[in-house]
Design an enzyme around this catalytic site. Structure first.
Site, PDB file in Angstrom:
ATOM      1  N   GLY D 113      -2.259 -14.984   3.544  1.00  0.00           N
ATOM      2  CA  GLY D 113      -1.008 -15.179   1.798  1.00  0.00           C
ATOM      3  C   GLY D 113      -0.947 -13.031   2.055  1.00  0.00           C
ATOM      4  O   GLY D 113      -1.489 -12.304   2.654  1.00  0.00           O
ATOM      5  N   CYS D 114       1.013 -13.388   1.655  1.00  0.00           N
ATOM      6  CA  CYS D 114       0.952 -11.921   1.509  1.00  0.00           C
ATOM      7  C   CYS D 114       0.569 -11.142   0.406  1.00  0.00           C
ATOM      8  O   CYS D 114      -0.152  -9.832   0.928  1.00  0.00           O
ATOM      9  CB  CYS D 114       2.524 -12.044   1.309  1.00  0.00           C
ATOM     10  SG  CYS D 114       3.187 -12.994   0.199  1.00  0.00           S
ATOM     11  N   TYR D 115       0.335 -11.627  -0.669  1.00  0.00           N
ATOM     12  CA  TYR D 115      -0.766 -10.721  -1.552  1.00  0.00           C
ATOM     13  C   TYR D 115      -1.987 -10.532  -0.913  1.00  0.00           C
ATOM     14  O   TYR D 115      -2.277  -9.558  -1.376  1.00  0.00           O
ATOM     15  CB  TYR D 115      -0.517 -11.706  -2.990  1.00  0.00           C
ATOM     16  CG  TYR D 115       0.602 -11.556  -3.636  1.00  0.00           C
ATOM     17  CD1 TYR D 115       1.651 -10.333  -4.401  1.00  0.00           C
ATOM     18  CD2 TYR D 115       1.345 -12.613  -4.020  1.00  0.00           C
ATOM     19  CE1 TYR D 115       2.212  -9.948  -4.925  1.00  0.00           C
ATOM     20  CE2 TYR D 115       2.721 -12.535  -4.491  1.00  0.00           C
ATOM     21  CZ  TYR D 115       3.499 -11.213  -5.194  1.00  0.00           C
ATOM     22  OH  TYR D 115       4.402 -11.565  -6.296  1.00  0.00           O
TER      23      TYR D 115
END
Lengths: 304, 304, 304, 304
Positions: D113-115
């Protein structure tokens, strides 16, 4: 920097009066900004010049004497510019698509302003075919992102001033690009009044010009005027849908659309034209001219 | 909500088809949104109506039958609107500054659109004095913040689409406000073509219109045209400096400036006009009309 | 200007070193900015002072000698500030909700910084009840709109720099507001480390602080901590939903929310707190203090 | 699209349930979006998969049966994800810099995921060396541009909602990326509480994470922790100056900085980490994994 990524150009020096001495990372190499007086012009085949108003003529002469070609990004050498009576032959105006032959053989090219690039590339096919109604006014409004004003430290460019705002400026039809545009319009044979009102947008980059002109006759297929005039041009996109700034940002293109106005009695066209002011409106256009002057592929190093 | 802070108005009901049943905090009181069918019209002295296109005529008739005055914010009852052949006497167009006498005695007023408010208040003094060159084109570009489109959930209104962008729309001179503006221009005695191109700004609220017109003669003092026409008007500001959106946001005013174009042969004016589309362009204008209809002080409850 | 709209205050002079001589429109009256040396202090009952760092002590003494009360907006007189050894009695720190009694009798009040206002009003109820785990770190990140930095002309505040960006600053826990916050936390009896990292937001105004603290015990109803501590406070809003900047802009309030962290073994609270940095974080807070000092209704002239 | 410009990848099909039938311009070629059921998997060597929550396991099995490798961009196959009990061998988590050996031999990789990408690449060197104080809380706040939420049509993503605002969400420490991060932290041997609070920024793209951790001992040279751990990594930039979103936008890099907190008694680090959520946080990372899986140069087709 465009020059740095260009496959056939190599940066030999970079001048900057106020930042001289500062280091500059160019690809793997390190350069230092130097003063123009310290530039070894004999090392350069071509110089990109962006001096303040009034300073170009002398510097360009120095470059030429040292054997370097020059793409000049100042307004000084453009049509209607400060420098009258410059060296013969006359300096071509580097709207490459309109002046390719003149740019090819030139030692110096005057790179156009950002607004004139968006507006003149949109107007030229109408003007060169004599389609605009004689004596009618060419009404142009345009809006530019803040980088159109350069990175200067002026209060009206602060975030707190620009965000959530929109305003016109130079509302008396006296913007410094007006003479440049009028001169080219006259060269293309038209005597129409040009009224040009620029606006400041709360965006970083990009210009959109909206042009309203009366025509002698209503065109059946308005887009054909541009698709025919610019057939094969790598950096001109003619589209039925209205261009937006997002379509052209970070690209060396102008995108043009046009529609016949409904609900009027005189045949009228509404033309929209978008560029990235930092690319096709400045540095990209300069590299495009350099490519032509140096006999390279015109698209080299340019994102289309 | 403006009505809530108004010292002489008291909200008796609020209708909202999709949100009916939801609670609404009004000052200290709680109200629930209701369906129009459930509205007790006999309790209301005046109704602000903002129904979807085509639905106003019947609802307005119902309000009138119950004895309520109506300020209608839809386009239906405006000049050039959907509803032809409405009840006699004709419904006044609520540009209060131009139609104060008609608004005063009216049972129903058609509140103007946001773009027409900015544009017609700027054009009216020129038109009513016959200053515009016959047969010339009135060229208008305008830019609006996103709330001009309402709070509808459309992809082109997403932050990721609007931010850092700028585009024109309705570029064929066919915006739904065009008929409204043309009708008023004809009423004021002019036959000129009107070309109107709106743009979408990356700001929340505000409209700036830029208008280019040829005049019969060059005015010595262009601003005097507006300062004289609008002397004493509490919500019209005529200024030498160009207005920006920031000057008018959250205020029920239109701010107008004008300059004579230099560098042209035909006398030409460039006029700029700014409003908050949610205030003078909608709710503020509606309250202004309500104040006049009810015989109240026209400025009551309105931030100037 | 808040003072101008205040029903019980009348502006008698306004000083501004660089703009002195410029006119200022205050309601119907005209004032001129004057130099501090030219201020007729004997005409003033209370002075709002916002001098540069280090200049307050002497000026405040001059005001006091002339019989004027002072709300000082500089950092000099705050806890942890530059001025040690000031006149006895000690100058109260104007977080009105925490220091109302001290502010009431004071001749001088030190108006808090913007970040400390948002953060200390959120932390105070936890600290005064001893709820925070001894020896744990209080972790605070906060983000401020550009006006938090004042309207100074600095390159990093240009639209072209701020828009579409987000960055932290003072990342070594050394922001100039840190001593002010630490001093108050110590006064409230806690010895915890405070780590505070501010960020610059691409918005004009507003501060949001996000605070992560470990508690001795998990609270059953976390919001009750604030609703009880601040019952009846007109400018503190405690809400179950997370506050956003939009909720507080142009209003003299702090809005606070808190939630117990899931998925952790140590009881932990996540607290969010929002203010308008120009209102509750500066001018609004100053007027609130002035109202208390002058014995007026504390809410007079303040938008809640 | 990254795949389109990749010198060693050729797009053979593109699926999109809702847009199926629509044309797609890929380089010079035209493709049509098709339904997953119509995909000729036997033509593909590697599939990038981005199906909605819960749909990946079956589709990935189908791809594998047809002999295609898969980079899966959903959360389903990540540590802590929906799909437990998947095919042996276990699916590697595609944080390429931490898992290069596992990615190299894998048939399926779960793209992070991005975070988690921004946060775990910043935390990993601390965790793998056991530098974080046992039992202390890892406090993370992060802010993301609107594209982090996908291009979905949700009211809270409208320009009128996002602009000039800033808010936290998932404030109860329950964001859908939390399990993914906790699982990796546990894998790296740490039992610390992780508190993660994301925020929505008024920018189009980019993530900045700010991490506050207590260390067992104060490091003499904090940056050395990352420069050593990531020596030679082409997509990790460790810098003394704090990263901003602008530094990383449109680039497949994470930029990390760290500073020792002053004014505290427990040794504490403040770490900032920035990525472009659409590049290193999604598509760029996926191509990086594909390059490793296919035995290509890891940097192929990726802007660093």
């Amino acid at each position: 920097m465009l020059a740095e990524r260009h496959p056939a150009l190599k940066l030999v020096f970079a001048t900057a009066h106020e930042q001289r001495g500062q280091e500059l990372q160019v690809g793997g190499r390190k350069l230092k900004f130097i003063a123009t007086d310290d530039a070894r012009l004999e090392d350069a085949e071509l110089v990109f010049s962006a001096l303040p108003h009034g300073a170009s003529a002398q510097w360009v002469a120095r470059c030429r004497a040292a054997g370097a070609m020059v793409v000049d990004l100042s307004a000084d050498l453009r049509p209607g510019g400060a420098e009258v009576g410059l060296p013969t032959p006359p300096i071509p105006y580097g709207l490459t698509e309109l002046m390719r032959a003149e740019v090819k053989g030139a030692g110096v090219v005057a790179n156009p302003g950002c607004y004139p690039t968006a507006i003149l590339l949109a107007l030229a096919p109408l003007l060169s075919r004599g389609l605009i109604e004689a004596d009618s006014t060419i009404s142009v409004t345009a809006a530019s992102g803040v980088t159109g004003a350069g990175y200067t430290l002026r209060p009206e460019l602060l975030f707190a001033e620009v965000a959530e705002d929109f305003r016109a400026y130079a509302v008396d039809n006296n913007h410094r690009h007006l003479d440049e545009m009028t001169a080219v319009i006259r060269d293309l044979g038209a005597e129409n009044d040009l009224v040009f009102t620029p606006h400041l947008l709360p965006v970083a980059r990009g210009i959109l010009a909206t042009i309203i002109v009366r025509l002698c006759d209503a065109p059946r297929d308005p887009l054909a005027i541009w698709t025919e005039a610019y057939a094969g041009e790598p950096f001109i996109e003619v589209r039925p849908e209205t261009p937006s700034i997002r379509d052209v940002v970070r690209r060396n293109v102008v995108r043009i659309s046009a529609a016949v106005a409904e609900n009027v009695r005189h045949p009228t066209l509404i033309i929209t034209s978008a560029i990235d002011n930092l690319m096709k409106g400045a540095a990209g256009q300069a590299v495009q001219n350099a490519n032509v002057m140096l006999g390279l592929d015109e698209t080299l190093g340019l994102p289309a």
